[in-house]
Structure formats: C-alpha cells, structure tokens
Design a protein around this motif. Structure first.
Motif, mmCIF file in Angstrom:
data_model
loop_
_atom_site.group_PDB
_atom_site.id
_atom_site.type_symbol
_atom_site.label_atom_id
_atom_site.label_comp_id
_atom_site.label_asym_id
_atom_site.label_seq_id
_atom_site.Cartn_x
_atom_site.Cartn_y
_atom_site.Cartn_z
ATOM 1 N N ALA A 1 35.663 3.843 26.504
ATOM 2 C CA ALA A 1 34.471 3.834 26.808
ATOM 3 C C ALA A 1 33.290 3.230 26.147
ATOM 4 N N ALA A 2 33.383 3.546 24.905
ATOM 5 C CA ALA A 2 32.383 3.002 23.716
ATOM 6 C C ALA A 2 32.399 1.522 23.885
ATOM 7 N N TYR A 3 33.709 1.076 23.707
ATOM 8 C CA TYR A 3 33.813 -0.445 23.694
ATOM 9 C C TYR A 3 33.419 -1.165 24.924
ATOM 10 N N TYR A 4 33.513 -0.478 26.248
ATOM 11 C CA TYR A 4 33.266 -1.224 27.460
ATOM 12 C C TYR A 4 31.538 -1.246 27.531
ATOM 13 N N GLN A 5 31.080 0.067 27.190
ATOM 14 C CA GLN A 5 29.623 0.197 27.217
ATOM 15 C C GLN A 5 28.888 -0.844 26.413
ATOM 16 N N ALA A 6 29.676 -1.019 25.039
ATOM 17 C CA ALA A 6 29.070 -2.115 24.369
ATOM 18 C C ALA A 6 28.808 -3.307 24.685
ATOM 19 N N ARG A 7 30.040 -3.638 25.184
ATOM 20 C CA ARG A 7 30.175 -5.140 26.207
ATOM 21 C C ARG A 7 29.040 -5.121 27.059
ATOM 22 N N LEU A 8 29.057 -4.382 27.861
ATOM 23 C CA LEU A 8 28.006 -4.289 28.869
ATOM 24 C C LEU A 8 26.503 -4.278 28.373
ATOM 25 N N ASP A 9 26.404 -3.583 27.206
ATOM 26 C CA ASP A 9 24.914 -3.502 26.522
ATOM 27 C C ASP A 9 24.739 -5.045 25.943
ATOM 28 N N ARG A 10 25.497 -5.647 25.757
ATOM 29 C CA ARG A 10 25.277 -6.961 24.954
ATOM 30 C C ARG A 10 25.236 -7.965 26.211
ATOM 31 N N PHE A 11 25.683 -7.813 27.187
ATOM 32 C CA PHE A 11 25.153 -8.810 28.381
ATOM 33 C C PHE A 11 23.749 -8.370 28.991
ATOM 34 N N THR A 12 23.429 -6.914 29.075
ATOM 35 C CA THR A 12 22.282 -6.574 29.601
ATOM 36 C C THR A 12 21.282 -7.008 28.813
ATOM 37 N N ASP A 13 21.355 -6.911 27.477
ATOM 38 C CA ASP A 13 20.442 -7.437 26.271
ATOM 39 C C ASP A 13 19.950 -8.684 26.547
ATOM 40 N N LEU A 14 21.096 -9.679 26.555
ATOM 41 C CA LEU A 14 20.920 -11.098 26.771
ATOM 42 C C LEU A 14 19.943 -11.239 28.325
ATOM 43 N N THR A 15 20.221 -10.539 29.462
ATOM 44 C CA THR A 15 19.641 -10.665 30.549
ATOM 45 C C THR A 15 18.190 -10.482 30.356
ATOM 46 N N ARG A 16 18.124 -9.230 29.394
ATOM 47 C CA ARG A 16 16.695 -8.531 29.582
ATOM 48 C C ARG A 16 15.913 -9.893 28.670
ATOM 49 N N SER B 1 11.467 -5.976 33.378
ATOM 50 C CA SER B 1 12.759 -6.592 32.629
ATOM 51 C C SER B 1 13.847 -5.693 32.181
ATOM 52 N N PRO B 2 13.716 -4.310 31.625
ATOM 53 C CA PRO B 2 14.895 -3.701 31.246
ATOM 54 C C PRO B 2 15.591 -2.895 32.481
ATOM 55 N N THR B 3 14.901 -2.680 33.539
ATOM 56 C CA THR B 3 15.493 -2.028 34.696
ATOM 57 C C THR B 3 16.160 -3.016 35.275
ATOM 58 N N ILE C 1 21.377 -12.142 43.238
ATOM 59 C CA ILE C 1 20.979 -12.269 41.780
ATOM 60 C C ILE C 1 19.834 -13.127 41.776
ATOM 61 N N TRP C 2 19.750 -14.398 42.403
ATOM 62 C CA TRP C 2 18.732 -15.215 42.354
ATOM 63 C C TRP C 2 17.477 -14.518 42.990
ATOM 64 N N LEU C 3 17.650 -13.975 44.184
ATOM 65 C CA LEU C 3 16.510 -13.278 44.710
ATOM 66 C C LEU C 3 16.027 -12.195 44.328
ATOM 67 N N THR C 4 16.764 -11.474 43.550
ATOM 68 C CA THR C 4 16.416 -10.392 42.495
ATOM 69 C C THR C 4 15.337 -10.825 41.435
ATOM 70 N N VAL C 5 15.820 -12.001 40.995
ATOM 71 C CA VAL C 5 15.223 -12.515 39.635
ATOM 72 C C VAL C 5 13.712 -13.205 40.247
ATOM 73 N N TYR C 6 14.102 -14.243 41.143
ATOM 74 C CA TYR C 6 13.147 -15.243 41.614
ATOM 75 C C TYR C 6 12.649 -15.063 42.815
ATOM 76 N N GLY C 7 12.879 -14.009 43.755
ATOM 77 C CA GLY C 7 12.559 -13.820 45.017
ATOM 78 C C GLY C 7 11.013 -13.917 45.335
ATOM 79 N N ASP C 8 10.337 -13.367 44.351
ATOM 80 C CA ASP C 8 8.659 -13.258 44.409
ATOM 81 C C ASP C 8 7.970 -13.842 43.265
ATOM 82 N N SER C 9 8.638 -15.160 42.983
ATOM 83 C CA SER C 9 8.156 -15.951 41.968
ATOM 84 C C SER C 9 6.951 -16.773 42.320
#
Length: 216
Positions: free
Chosen positions: A127-142, A160-162, A198-206
């Motif tokens: 669980a700790a490994y999996y969460q850490a991997r997801l956290d790295r991706f979340t940080d990059l996305t944010r 951005s964080p949410t 994903i595209w609409l979530t990020v850029y839908g109201d750009s």
C-alpha cells in the motif's frame, strides 16, 4: 581477490539471483496462476535457488511484488509523464494516444499491476509503495496544472491539487478495471473516451478555447 573485485562479484551474484527469481515468477504466472497463490518454496524451486537465498534478496512476497512492479510499471508511468511534459496544443488526440500507450503497457504487465492493486488493500508495504507511486504522478500533474493556470491556459476556477488527485485516480481506476480481463477489443474506445474526459477536465473552460500551452 582484491576488495573491489570481491565486492563486485558479490553484487553480480545478488543481481543474478534476483534476476532468476523475477524470471521464475513471470514463468509461473504465465499459466494464469494468481501471484497471491504462489508459495515462496515454489518460486525458489523455479528459480533454482534455496529458500534461504530467496529470503536474502526478498524478505517476503510483498517485497518481491514491489520489485516486480518497479520493473514492469516503468513504461506505463513514463507514458503518462511524457504527455504531461509535452505540447498540449494537439488537443484531446494527444492525451488519447498517451492513454493508449498506458493501456498497452498495463496489459504487458497486467498480472503484476493487478496484484499490486489487490494487495494494496491489506498489505501495508505494498500500500505504501503503491501510494508513493501515485503521489509522484499526482505531484507531476499538479505542477503542470499550476503552470497552465499561471499561463492563463486553463480556467481560473481550476483547483490544481484537487484536480490532480482526481485525474490520477480516474486514470488508475479506469485502466486497472478495464484491463482485468484479456479482451483488448475496447482498448481504443477507452483510450479515446478517457483522453477526452481528461482534456475537458483540464481545458474545458479555458479562456483560450480549450487549447493547452506548448510545453512547460
């Protein structure tokens, strides 16, 4: 034997044993046997190493699974990273292509990644490994979303964080649930639909008409 040569020999021996163990697991699950049902003794025998030697390299099956996931999950993570760091002006097609590559990478390592997802529900180490991997991706996305917001490429109301956390779980859950069976018939449609979401979530109201900024 000089100290440096002895150290190198020990390291090479450890690497060789680890390689044999990892290859043995791949062979054993090729017939459809779930990873969780493989006993350590069977893995050690298939690798041609004593059980005691197995435990010198992998304290338990959880650590072995983590090593397998590190080995098998790099391509999937790299595909996602490449899109977030790329030129987003190509529209939804670019993210759909990245998702298609992620699905292909997931399928290539399906039994490992499914086992990680399953064990993360009750194994603290996994669980700790999996969460850490997801956290790295979340940080990059944010980080990318914050860059886009400062550049005026996304709506001012985007948090951005949410949004980064939601996108990470949306991608992870969609791909893992979709790839639970061997039927690849829906892969293309899932990639297109998820890419569009994903595209609409990020850029839908750009304010720029749903056009991403070119690069970081």
């Amino acid at each position: 034997m000089p100290p440096i040569s002895r150290s190198r020999a020990v390291r090479e021996r450890r690497d060789e044993v680890a390689r044999r163990v990892l290859e043995a697991v791949h062979r054993l699950v090729a017939d459809g046997t779930p990873y969780t049902e493989l006993p350590v003794q069977r893995i050690a025998e298939a690798a041609g190493v004593p059980r005691s030697t197995f435990y010198l390299h992998f304290p338990d099956k959880s650590r072995l699974l983590i090593a397998l996931a590190e080995q098998g999950g790099q391509g999937m993570f790299a595909s996602a990273v490449a899109w977030w760091r790329s030129d987003h002006s190509t529209g939804p097609e670019g993210v759909s292509e990245a998702i298609a590559r992620m699905i292909a990478e997931y399928r290539a390592n399906r039994w490992v990644l499914l086992a990680v997802s399953e064990l993360s529900a009750y194994d603290p180490d996994v669980a700790a490994y999996y969460q850490a991997r997801l956290d790295r991706f979340t940080d990059l996305t944010r980080a990318r979303l914050e860059e886009e917001r400062r550049a005026g490429a996304v709506g001012h109301g985007l948090d951005s964080p949410t949004t980064a956390a939601l996108l990470t779980w949306m991608v992870e859950r969609t791909i893992s649930m979709h790839c639970r069976d061997d039927d690849t018939g829906g892969d293309e449609q899932v990639a297109r639909s998820l890419g569009r979401a994903i595209w609409l979530t990020v850029y839908g109201d750009s304010p720029r008409g749903s056009r991403g900024r070119s690069g970081l």
